[in-house]
Design a protein around this motif. Structure first.
Motif, short mmCIF file in Angstrom:
data_model
loop_
_atom_site.label_atom_id
_atom_site.label_comp_id
_atom_site.label_asym_id
_atom_site.label_seq_id
_atom_site.Cartn_x
_atom_site.Cartn_y
_atom_site.Cartn_z
N LEU A 237 0.80 -1.18 -0.16
CA LEU A 237 0.15 -0.07 0.07
C LEU A 237 0.84 1.20 0.05
O LEU A 237 0.35 2.20 -0.72
N ILE A 238 2.11 1.20 0.57
CA ILE A 238 2.80 2.24 0.74
C ILE A 238 3.46 2.58 -0.98
O ILE A 238 3.45 3.73 -1.34
N LYS A 239 3.65 1.44 -1.51
CA LYS A 239 4.06 1.66 -2.91
C LYS A 239 2.86 2.17 -3.82
O LYS A 239 3.15 2.98 -4.67
N ILE A 240 1.67 1.65 -3.38
CA ILE A 240 0.40 2.35 -4.28
C ILE A 240 0.25 3.78 -3.90
O ILE A 240 -0.01 4.40 -4.65
N ALA A 241 0.35 4.02 -2.61
CA ALA A 241 0.30 5.65 -2.42
C ALA A 241 1.11 6.49 -3.12
O ALA A 241 0.88 7.55 -3.43
N ALA A 242 2.21 5.99 -3.37
CA ALA A 242 3.37 6.94 -3.94
C ALA A 242 2.71 6.93 -5.65
O ALA A 242 3.25 8.09 -6.17
N THR A 243 1.85 6.35 -6.22
CA THR A 243 1.44 6.27 -7.33
C THR A 243 0.11 7.39 -7.49
O THR A 243 -0.35 7.75 -8.60
N LYS A 244 -0.20 7.81 -6.31
CA LYS A 244 -1.61 8.71 -6.10
C LYS A 244 -2.63 8.32 -6.93
O LYS A 244 -3.11 8.86 -7.80
N PRO A 245 -3.45 7.12 -6.70
CA PRO A 245 -4.28 6.51 -7.56
C PRO A 245 -5.59 7.35 -7.31
O PRO A 245 -5.84 7.75 -6.17
N ASP A 246 -6.65 7.04 -8.29
CA ASP A 246 -7.99 7.57 -7.85
C ASP A 246 -8.80 6.63 -7.05
O ASP A 246 -9.58 6.92 -6.25
N ALA A 247 -8.37 5.51 -7.23
CA ALA A 247 -9.10 4.48 -6.71
C ALA A 247 -8.33 2.93 -6.61
O ALA A 247 -7.36 2.86 -7.47
N ILE A 248 -8.31 2.15 -5.73
CA ILE A 248 -7.77 0.76 -5.79
C ILE A 248 -8.98 -0.24 -6.14
O ILE A 248 -10.01 -0.16 -5.81
N PHE A 249 -8.44 -1.21 -7.26
CA PHE A 249 -9.39 -2.29 -7.63
C PHE A 249 -8.82 -3.33 -6.94
O PHE A 249 -7.52 -3.64 -7.03
N PHE A 250 -9.81 -4.29 -6.40
CA PHE A 250 -9.38 -5.44 -5.68
C PHE A 250 -10.11 -6.65 -6.16
O PHE A 250 -11.24 -6.84 -6.20
N GLY A 251 -9.35 -7.60 -6.98
CA GLY A 251 -10.01 -8.75 -7.57
C GLY A 251 -9.48 -9.84 -6.53
O GLY A 251 -8.53 -10.41 -6.33
N GLY A 252 -10.45 -10.35 -5.63
CA GLY A 252 -10.30 -11.31 -4.84
C GLY A 252 -11.36 -11.41 -3.74
O GLY A 252 -12.48 -10.54 -3.82
N VAL A 253 -11.39 -12.10 -2.74
CA VAL A 253 -12.49 -12.08 -1.47
C VAL A 253 -12.04 -11.38 -0.28
O VAL A 253 -10.73 -11.00 -0.12
N THR A 254 -12.98 -10.95 0.47
CA THR A 254 -12.60 -10.68 1.80
C THR A 254 -11.65 -11.44 2.63
O THR A 254 -10.62 -10.84 3.16
N SER A 255 -11.79 -12.48 2.53
CA SER A 255 -10.98 -13.71 3.34
C SER A 255 -9.39 -13.69 2.78
O SER A 255 -8.53 -13.94 3.58
N THR A 256 -9.09 -13.67 1.64
CA THR A 256 -7.78 -13.43 1.04
C THR A 256 -7.15 -12.46 1.08
O THR A 256 -6.04 -12.24 0.53
#
Lengths: 411, 303
Positions: A237-256
């Motif tokens: 997430l630190i790496k992602i924060a540096a890219t300044k995204p408008d949104a984060i997409f997650f392919g997966g389920v809550t438990s994984t």
């Protein structure tokens, strides 16, 4: 010694008596004759562990349909029974456990159809077994494309390429991923970071979203896959924060990882960034609580609460379980309805004889506009539902609310 | 540069939890030559105990001032104490009788104990992840453009303080000397009048209490716990102990921090799916060139 022996005998006699009572309680009349008049529907879902929050409400949907059919009675005096098994192992859905459950269904001659599983990787382990046995299987929620389409599906049907035994009442990853990409663009997001959990379902969904989001003119800042057995997503997430995204997409389920990622976004200053995913994060709030607000998800099904045809189902469900429906309760109800209707038609066509698995399978494939809480159900040749619908939800105070839905006629 | 520092700090925070768990692995291995596979689950148990104590105290949200010190202190020491007791019980019930058995027997027993603990925790708190109250206020301090949260200070600070206390204990007290003597040669130590059973029990008490501290720390840091967490964390902490030189306390700490930092940097530079690969690749490389670990000495073979 003697007293030991007599105690053992006493226990054995008591147990035998108990068995007799149980038998006569279960079915009136001669138990052997009744045994062959029993037909079963196997249910395979994650009923314990991290997936239980969605698995149990799904099971309850299927059980409700079966209970209603029991009350009404089957033609030919047959007794309908549900045989639910749990495919969670060590707290998470397990393809191995699912396969072993389905094998036990196959070995029980009374099981004529299977409803389940919940997860696509479990389905991929089960389909070859039901295909080889010619046992009809109807998935309520498994959305991975490769289960019914293309080379991957042909591979799953190797034992019996000509005979498809797997059907699903939900749409596919690619339709869901595409709908999510369109929605993200509609909200004006231009730059999105994509994460997936490296499982059958999550990877498919993320790849499709990634592809479509770019095609619609969006920028994918990066696409990462998660490692297993970790609860620390902060480096990612630190790496992602540096890219300044408008949104984060997650392919997966809550438990994984979905739940913990949403929580940890707040630790690295990404708390205000929207979190978008598929039906896998419909239960996000079980882990993230109120931090789930600001997340969006789709369901590969219409919103049952808005379908006029679904009102009776909703009323019956809340009366029976005293809780609101889960994300795939209505789908499981529909899947069980498909199985029950097929068994009933097979009994009628056979003039009251015990239906074979092949007859039931043929009837499932022939399902024609069956009225269910998720709309009329018919299957195409691949086993996919015709007239698929995708619905979109957000979270407010840790509870999902409905936003909109779209009809995706023909693919 | 900014991101480099952020990843480094994250790696150190993560590594301090691994280091605390690794100490227990390395202490037990040092003294009885057993890889205690149940240790990772004692760590999870630590977070469950802290959770139960916080629930008893009625702490469900952010705490301030004296309430924070008292409640957090009670949860921390309570979890450490209870875990220590569990560790002693495990040693007494499962390992002591097998102390002179072939090495495979206690190893398999340890795996069995691990299953028992996992299933007991699953029955206790259910099979789903359990939220842990966010008791710590979390203002971030910005140092050289990098936000460091109070949680991270607490996690790293607690870990370092605990490790220092352990070093002082092992090298500065009579009991510490007895532990080192037992680790070196059990029979000779017995001949010198050291109570072996008591010393080994003490080792389990301390090692498990450290796992309890790690459990509390991880609960505060991640605000979530799960009965199965000990499996993954235990495996990595064990790797840390081997990397640093199993049996060596300073090595376990070094190994723990290194593994945390490698994991963090691998996620950053190679992508999340490669983090475990990187951790174990480093382990293999280190063992090829230094078979006894980074700080391990080659001990004269025991007869």
């Amino acid at each position: 010694m003697r007293s030991m022996k007599s105690v053992t005998r006493l226990v054995a006699v008591a147990a035998a008596a108990g068995l007799l009572v149980a038998c006569s309680g279960g079915s009136s009349g001669s138990s052997r004759a009744a045994a062959s008049r029993i037909v079963k529907i196997g249910i395979d879902l994650p009923l314990s562990g991290a997936d239980a929050s969605v698995g149990i409400s799904t099971e309850q949907g299927a059980l409700l349909a079966i209970e209603q059919a029991q009350k009404k009675g089957l033609p030919g005096g047959f007794t309908l029974q549900a045989d639910p098994l749990d495919d969670s192992l060590q707290g998470v859905h397990s393809p191995q456990q699912g396969a072993s459950n389905v094998r036990s269904f196959v070995s029980d001659a009374a099981v004529l159809a299977v409803v389940g599983p919940y997860n696509s990787n479990v389905a991929a382990a089960e389909i070859p077994i039901t295909n080889a046995a010619g046992l009809a299987q109807i998935g309520p929620s498994v959305v991975s494309d490769g289960l019914t389409l293309g080379k991957a599906a042909a591979n799953l049907r190797r034992a019996n390429p000509a005979r498809n035994a797997f059907f699903r009442v939900c749409t596919t990853d690619s339709l869901q991923g595409a709908a999510l990409a369109r929605y993200a663009r509609k909200l004006g997001y231009g730059r999105i970071y994509v994460i997936d959990d490296n499982e059958t379902y999550g990877l498919d969904l993320a790849n499709r979203f990634d592809h479509d989001f770019r095609r619609l003119g969006g920028t994918v800042l990066g696409h990462d896959h998660l490692a297993q057995d970790t609860q620390d997503f902060k480096s990612l997430l630190i790496k992602i924060a540096a890219t300044k995204p408008d949104a984060i997409f997650f392919g997966g389920v809550t438990s994984t990882g979905g739940g913990l990622i949403r929580k940890q976004m707040f630790d690295v200053g990404l708390g205000k960034v929207p979190f978008i995913g598929g039906d896998g994060i419909a239960d996000l709030a079980t882990v993230a609580g109120k931090l789930a607000d600001g997340a969006y998800f789709t369901l590969a099904a219409p919103n049952a609460e808005r379908l006029p045809a679904a009102r009776a189902f909703l009323k019956a469900y809340t009366a029976r379980y005293r809780e609101p429906i889960g994300p795939y309760s209505a789908n499981a109800y529909a899947a069980a309805q498909v199985a029950i209707a097929a068994i009933e038609r097979a009994i009628a066509a056979g003039g009251g004889a015990v239906p074979t698995r092949a007859q039931v399978l043929a009837q499932v494939a022939a399902t024609d506009n069956l009225q269910t809480p998720i709309g009329p159900v018919s299957f195409d040749a691949a086993g996919d539902i015709q007239n698929p619908v995708i619905s979109l939800y957000g979270f407010k105070n840790g509870t999902p609310y409905f936003i909109s839905q779209s009809n995706l006629t023909t693919k | 540069m900014h991101e480099f520092l952020a990843q480094l700090i994250n790696g150190i925070s993560l590594g301090s939890i691994y280091a605390l768990i690794a100490l227990g692995y390395t202490m037990v291995y040092g003294i009885i030559g057993l890889i205690n596979f149940a240790h990772g689950d004692v760590y999870t148990l630590g977070s469950f105990f802290s959770l139960a104590i916080l629930a008893l105290l009625g702490a469900t949200g952010e705490l301030h001032g004296p309430a924070l010190l008292i409640d957090a202190g009670l949860a921390l020491f309570g979890a450490a104490l209870l875990c220590g007791i569990v560790g002693v019980l495990i040693e007494r019930l499962a390992y002591r009788r097998l102390r002179n058995a072939p090495r495979l027997a206690p190893l398999i027993t340890a795996i069995g104990v691990s299953f028992i603990l996992e299933n007991a925790m699953q029955v206790w708190k259910g099979p789903s992840p359990v939220p842990f109250p966010a008791i710590l206020p979390n203002p971030a301090v910005t140092v050289a453009g990098v936000a460091i949260s109070l949680q991270q200070f607490v996690v790293v600070g607690l870990a370092i303080a605990t490790m220092l206390a352990l070093q002082l204990f092992v090298h500065g007290t009579r009991m510490g000397r007895a532990m080192r003597a037992t680790a070196q040669d059990r029979d000779a130590a017995r001949l010198m009048g050291i109570d072996i059973n008591k010393t080994i029990a003490l080792t389990f008490l301390i090692g498990s209490a450290l796992a309890g501290v790690a459990g509390f720390v991880s609960g505060v840091y991640y605000q979530s716990t799960w009965f199965f967490n000990g499996f993954g964390a235990g495996l990595k902490a064990f790797t840390a102990a081997v990397l640093g030189g199993i049996g060596n306390l300073a090595g376990a700490m070094l190994g723990g921090f290194l593994i945390g930092i490698v994991e963090s940097f691998a996620t950053w530079l190679l992508g999340g799916q490669w983090s475990n690969v990187a951790v174990f690749a480093i382990l293999i490389l280190a063992l090829v060139f230094r078979p006894s670990g980074l700080l391990g000495e080659t001990l004269p073979e025991k007869v």
